[in-house]
Write an enzyme that holds these catalytic residues in place. Sequence first.
Site, mmCIF file in Angstrom:
data_model
loop_
_atom_site.group_PDB
_atom_site.id
_atom_site.type_symbol
_atom_site.label_atom_id
_atom_site.label_comp_id
_atom_site.label_asym_id
_atom_site.label_seq_id
_atom_site.Cartn_x
_atom_site.Cartn_y
_atom_site.Cartn_z
ATOM 1 N N THR A 1 -13.026 -2.215 10.855
ATOM 2 C CA THR A 1 -14.060 -1.176 10.722
ATOM 3 C C THR A 1 -13.650 -0.122 9.689
ATOM 4 O OG1 THR A 1 -13.135 0.290 12.398
ATOM 5 C CG2 THR A 1 -14.661 -1.426 13.167
ATOM 6 N N GLY B 1 3.121 8.153 -1.219
ATOM 7 C CA GLY B 1 2.962 9.161 -2.277
ATOM 8 C C GLY B 1 2.106 10.314 -1.776
ATOM 9 N N LYS B 2 1.010 9.971 -1.100
ATOM 10 C CA LYS B 2 0.107 11.009 -0.585
ATOM 11 C C LYS B 2 0.751 11.792 0.556
ATOM 12 C CE LYS B 2 -3.853 10.445 -2.893
ATOM 13 N NZ LYS B 2 -4.554 11.518 -3.601
ATOM 14 N N PHE C 1 -19.530 -5.172 -2.763
ATOM 15 C CA PHE C 1 -20.663 -5.820 -2.085
ATOM 16 C C PHE C 1 -21.969 -5.594 -2.851
ATOM 17 C CE2 PHE C 1 -18.793 -5.941 2.552
ATOM 18 C CZ PHE C 1 -17.814 -6.834 2.109
ATOM 19 N N TYR D 1 0.815 4.263 -2.543
ATOM 20 C CA TYR D 1 -0.303 5.197 -2.366
ATOM 21 C C TYR D 1 -0.104 6.040 -1.099
ATOM 22 C CZ TYR D 1 -5.199 6.732 -2.008
ATOM 23 O OH TYR D 1 -6.351 7.477 -1.920
ATOM 24 N N ASP D 2 0.128 5.339 0.029
ATOM 25 C CA ASP D 2 0.196 6.050 1.314
ATOM 26 C C ASP D 2 1.363 7.041 1.357
ATOM 27 O OD1 ASP D 2 -1.566 3.958 1.655
ATOM 28 O OD2 ASP D 2 -0.757 3.265 3.561
ATOM 29 N N ARG E 1 0.825 -1.216 0.000
ATOM 30 C CA ARG E 1 0.000 0.000 0.000
ATOM 31 C C ARG E 1 0.851 1.256 0.000
ATOM 32 N NH1 ARG E 1 -5.510 -1.688 2.281
ATOM 33 N NH2 ARG E 1 -6.094 0.482 2.416
ATOM 34 N N VAL F 1 -17.640 -1.071 -0.955
ATOM 35 C CA VAL F 1 -19.060 -0.765 -1.166
ATOM 36 C C VAL F 1 -19.497 -1.220 -2.564
ATOM 37 C CG1 VAL F 1 -20.782 1.066 -1.345
ATOM 38 C CG2 VAL F 1 -19.087 1.144 0.481
HETATM 39 P P1 NAD Z 1 -10.892 7.456 -9.103
HETATM 40 O O1 NAD Z 1 -9.881 6.403 -9.409
HETATM 41 O O2 NAD Z 1 -12.288 7.249 -9.566
HETATM 42 O O3 NAD Z 1 -10.411 8.871 -9.643
HETATM 43 C C1 NAD Z 1 -9.068 9.227 -9.847
HETATM 44 C C2 NAD Z 1 -8.960 9.876 -11.222
HETATM 45 O O4 NAD Z 1 -7.601 10.315 -11.432
HETATM 46 C C3 NAD Z 1 -9.295 8.917 -12.365
HETATM 47 O O5 NAD Z 1 -10.211 9.523 -13.240
HETATM 48 C C4 NAD Z 1 -7.946 8.658 -13.029
HETATM 49 O O6 NAD Z 1 -8.062 8.333 -14.390
HETATM 50 C C5 NAD Z 1 -7.234 9.968 -12.767
HETATM 51 N N1 NAD Z 1 -5.773 9.852 -12.827
HETATM 52 C C6 NAD Z 1 -4.990 8.904 -12.256
HETATM 53 N N2 NAD Z 1 -3.700 9.143 -12.539
HETATM 54 C C7 NAD Z 1 -3.672 10.276 -13.293
HETATM 55 C C8 NAD Z 1 -2.621 11.019 -13.904
HETATM 56 N N3 NAD Z 1 -1.343 10.646 -13.776
HETATM 57 N N4 NAD Z 1 -2.956 12.116 -14.614
HETATM 58 C C9 NAD Z 1 -4.240 12.491 -14.761
HETATM 59 N N5 NAD Z 1 -5.274 11.832 -14.210
HETATM 60 C C10 NAD Z 1 -4.978 10.732 -13.480
HETATM 61 O O7 NAD Z 1 -10.861 7.665 -7.518
HETATM 62 P P2 NAD Z 1 -11.699 8.668 -6.586
HETATM 63 O O8 NAD Z 1 -12.302 7.858 -5.520
HETATM 64 O O9 NAD Z 1 -12.547 9.578 -7.372
HETATM 65 O O10 NAD Z 1 -10.516 9.487 -5.912
HETATM 66 C C11 NAD Z 1 -10.212 10.828 -6.259
HETATM 67 C C12 NAD Z 1 -9.146 11.359 -5.320
HETATM 68 O O11 NAD Z 1 -9.605 11.314 -3.968
HETATM 69 C C13 NAD Z 1 -7.842 10.551 -5.367
HETATM 70 O O12 NAD Z 1 -6.750 11.445 -5.276
HETATM 71 C C14 NAD Z 1 -7.926 9.710 -4.122
HETATM 72 O O13 NAD Z 1 -6.648 9.380 -3.635
HETATM 73 C C15 NAD Z 1 -8.700 10.605 -3.173
HETATM 74 N N6 NAD Z 1 -9.396 9.826 -2.133
HETATM 75 C C16 NAD Z 1 -10.566 9.157 -2.411
HETATM 76 C C17 NAD Z 1 -11.184 8.414 -1.404
HETATM 77 C C18 NAD Z 1 -12.484 7.679 -1.618
HETATM 78 O O14 NAD Z 1 -12.959 7.033 -0.684
HETATM 79 N N7 NAD Z 1 -13.126 7.745 -2.765
HETATM 80 C C19 NAD Z 1 -10.605 8.347 -0.125
HETATM 81 C C20 NAD Z 1 -9.402 9.017 0.098
HETATM 82 C C21 NAD Z 1 -8.820 9.773 -0.908
HETATM 83 N N1 UDP Z 2 -13.040 -5.564 1.731
HETATM 84 C C1 UDP Z 2 -13.747 -6.749 1.850
HETATM 85 N N2 UDP Z 2 -14.273 -7.303 0.724
HETATM 86 C C2 UDP Z 2 -14.157 -6.744 -0.497
HETATM 87 C C3 UDP Z 2 -13.436 -5.526 -0.626
HETATM 88 C C4 UDP Z 2 -12.889 -4.973 0.518
HETATM 89 O O1 UDP Z 2 -13.907 -7.309 2.955
HETATM 90 O O2 UDP Z 2 -14.696 -7.320 -1.467
HETATM 91 C C5 UDP Z 2 -12.478 -4.955 2.956
HETATM 92 C C6 UDP Z 2 -11.012 -4.568 2.866
HETATM 93 O O3 UDP Z 2 -10.183 -5.663 3.226
HETATM 94 C C7 UDP Z 2 -10.943 -3.443 3.879
HETATM 95 C C8 UDP Z 2 -12.317 -2.762 3.771
HETATM 96 O O4 UDP Z 2 -13.179 -3.729 3.168
HETATM 97 O O5 UDP Z 2 -10.798 -3.947 5.182
HETATM 98 C C9 UDP Z 2 -12.328 -1.491 2.932
HETATM 99 O O6 UDP Z 2 -11.689 -1.776 1.693
HETATM 100 P P1 UDP Z 2 -11.554 -0.700 0.517
HETATM 101 O O7 UDP Z 2 -10.644 -1.303 -0.496
HETATM 102 O O8 UDP Z 2 -12.900 -0.262 0.083
HETATM 103 O O9 UDP Z 2 -10.889 0.576 1.189
HETATM 104 P P2 UDP Z 2 -9.623 0.801 2.158
HETATM 105 O O10 UDP Z 2 -9.052 -0.512 2.599
HETATM 106 O O11 UDP Z 2 -8.673 1.571 1.317
HETATM 107 O O12 UDP Z 2 -10.200 1.561 3.286
#
Ligand code: NAD
Ligand code: UDP
Length: 309
Positions: A206, A144-145, A187, A141-142, A138, A184
């Site tokens: 959770t 990088g952010k 499921f 992602y982690d 992970r 989500v």
């Molecule tokens: P998503 O994957 O649907 O959207 C990300 C978008 O970024 C996609 O359209 C993808 O094509 C685009 N992208 C990826 N790499 C790119 C690049 N190099 N150049 C241009 N575009 C690029 O995901 P999302 O859920 O909509 O997430 C959007 C943002 O929110 C992300 O930065 C994500 O890390 C952050 N985020 C989302 C959640 C969540 O629960 N949905 C939680 C935490 C953080």
């Molecule tokens: N998860 C699960 N079944 C699935 C997909 C995810 O039990 O089909 C679990 C996963 O292991 C994690 C939680 O649901 O504990 C949330 O996963 P998700 O990938 O949505 O987000 P994140 O782990 O990044 O919070």
Amino acid sequence: MLITGGAGFLGSHLCERLLNDGCDVLCVDNFYSGTRDNVAHLLSNPRFELLRHDVTFPLYVETDEIYNLACPASPIHYQRDPVQTTKTSVHGAINMLGLAKRTKAKILQASTSEVYGDPEIHPQREGYWGHVNPIGIRSCYDEGKRCAETLFFDYHRQHQLEIKVVRIFNTYGPRMHPNDGRVVSNFIVQALCGENITIYGDGSQTRSFCYVDDLIDGFVRMMASPFDLTGPINMGNPVEITIKELAETVLKMVGGPSKLIFQALPQDDPKQRQPDITLAHETLGWQPNIKLEQGLEKTVAYFRARLEI
Ligand code: NAD
Ligand code: UDP
Ligand code: UDP
């Protein structure tokens, strides 16, 4: 307004919201995990422009506000090409911060609860520095952010940029990708297709799930906040449930023959996660309003239509 990652799940809702508010929107995306379909309904709007571009390369446009959302968000997507994931967060942040510096634009970063890693403090407050594995699956992602947050604060201190760093907790809703593996969407799609519902581990871990409209409202409030409010600021829904409870709730809502089955827990899967949103509440008057059942109903309706079930 420039929205990077604008063709993704959250980005497409943000484009829609800003257009409804009367803004001109430039949506930039390389379609790594997002799709043209997510914004197809906006293409006929003369105030909307879609540009295929990868944010790891420089971008020269004019803009007043930048929402930097570009980055794959689901583990399946961000682990498919982990080097590109880190590049997107880090080089993407540098380019967008350089653009903000040149145009004097405000810039909001979509950061994440993953900066807290597998947290030892519960619920998570912004002052907590996190518990993150730097070399696991992970980490692209982690870390990088986390590096992107560092860059945002250094551009703020060094170049006086107006920055807004939002730490997003699990958010769901229509236009999540049906195969992106997030819990989500998994499921709901499994229940709608009558397939077994895959719980990883024993389902006692959770999460706290926020409906997309609530989050987007938080983004817009944050962007409009005073210069001093840089964040990082948590945004998410503090109502915490176990993954097993989520599976049961979805199954009850959708009905059908699916059974709950238990599979291996992925490496470094956080045990618990719940945002402390006191800061967002006190500074922005923000809190989520949509209950889990309401949000799930809307999401189920979306997937039902999309899968034609
Ligand atoms: P998503 O994957 O649907 O959207 C990300 C978008 O970024 C996609 O359209 C993808 O094509 C685009 N992208 C990826 N790499 C790119 C690049 N190099 N150049 C241009 N575009 C690029 O995901 P999302 O859920 O909509 O997430 C959007 C943002 O929110 C992300 O930065 C994500 O890390 C952050 N985020 C989302 C959640 C969540 O629960 N949905 C939680 C935490 C953080
Ligand atoms: N998860 C699960 N079944 C699935 C997909 C995810 O039990 O089909 C679990 C996963 O292991 C994690 C939680 O649901 O504990 C949330 O996963 P998700 O990938 O949505 O987000 P994140 O782990 O990044 O919070
Ligand atoms: N950049 C960009 N668009 C702009 C201005 C800058 O993409 O409108 C990129 C540029 O490629 C540069 C990066 O942003 O590498 C960082 O810009 P900054 O001005 O901070 O640094 P420098 O140009 O000195 O490297």
